[in-house]
Design a protein around this motif. Structure first.
Motif, mmCIF file in Angstrom:
data_model
loop_
_atom_site.group_PDB
_atom_site.id
_atom_site.type_symbol
_atom_site.label_atom_id
_atom_site.label_comp_id
_atom_site.label_asym_id
_atom_site.label_seq_id
_atom_site.Cartn_x
_atom_site.Cartn_y
_atom_site.Cartn_z
ATOM 1 N N ASN A 45 48.604 54.259 61.980
ATOM 2 C CA ASN A 45 49.970 54.244 61.457
ATOM 3 C C ASN A 45 50.387 55.683 61.187
ATOM 4 O O ASN A 45 49.548 56.573 61.062
ATOM 5 N N SER A 46 51.694 55.913 61.098
ATOM 6 C CA SER A 46 52.204 57.258 60.896
ATOM 7 C C SER A 46 53.527 57.188 60.160
ATOM 8 O O SER A 46 54.380 56.333 60.463
ATOM 9 N N ILE A 47 53.695 58.103 59.195
ATOM 10 C CA ILE A 47 54.958 58.168 58.471
ATOM 11 C C ILE A 47 56.057 58.772 59.346
ATOM 12 O O ILE A 47 57.238 58.643 59.028
ATOM 13 N N LEU A 50 58.655 56.208 60.869
ATOM 14 C CA LEU A 50 59.472 55.372 59.995
ATOM 15 C C LEU A 50 60.965 55.547 60.261
ATOM 16 O O LEU A 50 61.759 54.670 59.924
ATOM 17 N N CYS A 60 59.581 65.818 56.949
ATOM 18 C CA CYS A 60 58.147 65.528 57.026
ATOM 19 C C CYS A 60 57.354 66.769 57.419
ATOM 20 O O CYS A 60 56.264 67.012 56.892
ATOM 21 N N VAL A 86 46.995 61.807 54.282
ATOM 22 C CA VAL A 86 48.095 61.050 54.887
ATOM 23 C C VAL A 86 48.815 61.898 55.935
ATOM 24 O O VAL A 86 49.172 61.404 57.020
ATOM 25 N N SER A 90 48.895 60.996 59.869
ATOM 26 C CA SER A 90 50.193 60.704 60.474
ATOM 27 C C SER A 90 50.441 61.570 61.705
ATOM 28 O O SER A 90 50.868 61.074 62.754
#
Length: 335
Positions: A45-47, A50, A60, A86, A90
């Motif tokens: 998963n990766s921010i 989003l 980011c 995180v 990401s």
């Protein structure tokens, strides 16, 4: 390791700053939709996926830069270490086909460092704790965080156990990495013949300076010795960790990674490996390193004690200052 990996990732993000949109941004050939499809198969998963907004991506990226810098400096390390993990996860998952072995190692170490007390030394947290202790010693007694000594002791024990487990996992990861790499090389015919580095030096992808590559390739005997030495070092590394051979082997591995960074143009991979090898150095190495730096600074005149202050090698007078006896002061002759 905290300072090393924080600095490496900060330099990496700064180096790729002009190409950030092509690698991780919304305009990348590997679109966020394709990344989401891959996440369904790999579980990553990766921010960064989003939102497709360019402003969100820039936010980011700036956050990642500040997070890497704060992690390197050791500011609020417990929280920043989680944020750093995180960030690395990401960016790694967003463009996973642009990564190599160095990125994989930094990702694993960033996750392991979350469970360690990596802000206890050489950090802004350590400096803040020293100042707080000095203030508490000169001022009124501060209120303890834990009302019960048993709770404080349990917290310290849990922190120590989790920290030691994290260090053990990082050390085991490096051992598996070197051992598997060496055993994999043994299976190759070119490594057995001592000609593997010859083919590596003639790949255009790993020729940042072709003149250096061609100069090294002209010495066939040295190429064969380097090929066999690389395999021997990697296979033997897990078996020399508990003896005095550990230090010369670590020194030879350091030289090997420096050569990889310069000759093959892989500075991120070499830097990640060098920082990972530092987990096997004992505390006395860093203590002696600090003493050597202070001695060198004193010899060059860069570090001198302030007037009226004792130098680092002198011991200040102990005990309370004794006042002269009033009877002796009265009996002393007047000028």
């Amino acid at each position: 390791m905290r300072a090393g990996y924080g600095m490496l990732y900060l330099v990496f993000l700064l180096r790729e700053f002009p190409h950030r949109h092509e690698i991780w941004g919304p305009g990348s050939p590997w679109t966020p939709a394709l990344a989401e499809q891959l996440f369904g198969q790999t579980g990553w998963n990766s921010i960064l996926t989003l939102s497709d907004s360019p402003a969100y991506f820039e936010l980011c990226y700036v956050t990642a830069l500040f997070t890497s810098a704060l992690f390197m400096l050791g500011w609020r390390t417990r929280a920043v270490s989680v944020l750093f993990a995180v960030v690395v996860t990401s960016f790694h998952a967003r463009a996973i086909f642009m990564t190599d072995g160095g990125d994989n190692l930094i990702l694993l170490m960033a996750i392991y460092l979350v469970f360690t007390a990596c802000g206890r030394r050489w950090s802004l947290d350590a400096r803040r704790n020293r100042l707080k202790t000095a203030r508490a010693g000169s001022g009124p007694a501060s209120v303890r965080r834990f009302p019960s000594p048993q709770l404080r002791d349990a917290r310290n024990t849990l922190t120590t156990v989790v920290h030691n487990c994290g260090i053990f996992v990082m050390a085991a990861e490096v051992c598996f990495l070197y051992g598997s790499a060496g055993l994999y090389k043994v299976q190759g015919a070119s490594w057995g013949a001592g000609t593997a580095l010859h083919y590596v030096l003639n790949l255009e992808l790993f020729q940042p300076w072709p003149a250096i590559s061609h100069l090294a390739d002209d010495h066939a005997v040295l190429i064969a010795i380097a090929s066999y030495g690389t395999v021997l070092l990697q296979v033997a590394f897990p078996f020399v960790l508990f003896g005095r051979l550990k230090y010369p082997v670590l020194g030879m591995l350091l030289g090997m990674h420096v050569c990889i960074a310069v000759v093959m143009g892989l500075p991120l991979f070499s830097g990640a490996m060098i920082v990972a090898d530092a987990v096997f150095l004992p505390d006395r190495f860093y203590t002696s390193l600090g003493h050597l730096c202070r001695r060198a600074a004193q010899r060059t005149g860069a570090l001198r004690p302030a007037p009226g202050q004792p130098g680092p090698g002198s011991v200040p007078p102990q005990g309370r200052t004794r006042l002269p006896d009033p009877r002796q002061r009265a009996a002393s002759p007047r000028a």
